[in-house]
Design a protein around this motif. Structure first.
Motif, PDB file in Angstrom:
ATOM      1  N   TRP A  46       0.838  -1.184   0.000  1.00 11.71           N
ATOM      2  CA  TRP A  46       0.000   0.000   0.000  1.00 11.71           C
ATOM      3  C   TRP A  46       0.877   1.240   0.000  1.00 11.71           C
ATOM      4  CZ3 TRP A  46      -1.052  -4.508   2.330  1.00 11.71           C
ATOM      5  CH2 TRP A  46      -2.316  -5.047   2.153  1.00 11.71           C
ATOM      6  N   ASP A  47       0.355   2.317  -0.618  1.00  7.46           N
ATOM      7  CA  ASP A  47       1.066   3.590  -0.540  1.00  7.46           C
ATOM      8  C   ASP A  47       0.561   4.365   0.682  1.00  7.46           C
ATOM      9  OD1 ASP A  47      -1.393   4.697  -1.266  1.00  7.46           O
ATOM     10  OD2 ASP A  47      -0.731   5.311  -3.251  1.00  7.46           O
ATOM     11  N   ASP A  49      -1.461   6.757   0.925  1.00  8.90           N
ATOM     12  CA  ASP A  49      -2.886   7.099   0.859  1.00  8.90           C
ATOM     13  C   ASP A  49      -3.782   5.876   1.042  1.00  8.90           C
ATOM     14  OD1 ASP A  49      -2.260   9.784   0.349  1.00  8.90           O
ATOM     15  OD2 ASP A  49      -2.069   9.389  -1.798  1.00  8.90           O
ATOM     16  N   LYS A  51      -3.801   3.288  -1.028  1.00  7.17           N
ATOM     17  CA  LYS A  51      -4.090   2.663  -2.317  1.00  7.17           C
ATOM     18  C   LYS A  51      -3.256   1.382  -2.450  1.00  7.17           C
ATOM     19  CE  LYS A  51      -3.981   3.273  -7.249  1.00  7.17           C
ATOM     20  NZ  LYS A  51      -3.091   3.639  -8.306  1.00  7.17           N
ATOM     21  N   LEU A  53      -1.095  -1.231  -4.205  1.00  8.40           N
ATOM     22  CA  LEU A  53      -0.174  -1.231  -5.328  1.00  8.40           C
ATOM     23  C   LEU A  53      -0.064  -2.646  -5.890  1.00  8.40           C
ATOM     24  CD1 LEU A  53       2.573   0.942  -3.633  1.00  8.40           C
ATOM     25  CD2 LEU A  53       0.747   1.713  -5.150  1.00  8.40           C
ATOM     26  N   ASP A  61      -1.726  -6.133 -10.415  1.00  6.47           N
ATOM     27  CA  ASP A  61      -2.153  -4.852  -9.826  1.00  6.47           C
ATOM     28  C   ASP A  61      -3.216  -5.102  -8.763  1.00  6.47           C
ATOM     29  OD1 ASP A  61      -0.493  -3.208 -11.241  1.00  6.47           O
ATOM     30  OD2 ASP A  61      -1.973  -2.677 -12.750  1.00  6.47           O
TER      31      ASP A  61
END
Length: 63
Positions: A46-47, A49, A51, A53, A61
Motif C-alpha cells: 500500500w502507498d 494514501d 491505495k 499497489l 495490480d
C-alpha cells in the motif's frame, strides 16, 4: 471480475507469470509461474494514501 477488470489488473504481470484457473485455490484466475507452476501468494503493498499497489513478486495490480 469481467474481462476489462482482468486486463487492467494484469497489464503489468511479469512475463514469467500467467493467469489461469487453479482448482486447489478456489474459483477464479490466479497468477501462476510459467516454469514452476506455483501460484503467487501476492504480497500486496500500500502507498501512504492506502491505495493498493501491485504485487512485487508477480506484478498483479491491486484493486
Amino acid at each position: 471480475m469481467n474481462k476489462e477488470e482482468l486486463t487492467s489488473r494484469t497489464r503489468n504481470l511479469h512475463p514469467d507469470y500467467e493467469m489461469r484457473e487453479v482448482i486447489e485455490h478456489g474459483l477464479g484466475l490466479f497468477p501462476v509461474h510459467r516454469e514452476t507452476g506455483e501460484v503467487c501468494e501476492c504480497k500486496m503493498e500500500w502507498d501512504e494514501d492506502g491505495k493498493v499497489l501491485s504485487c512485487p513478486v508477480c506484478g498483479l495490480d491491486g484493486t
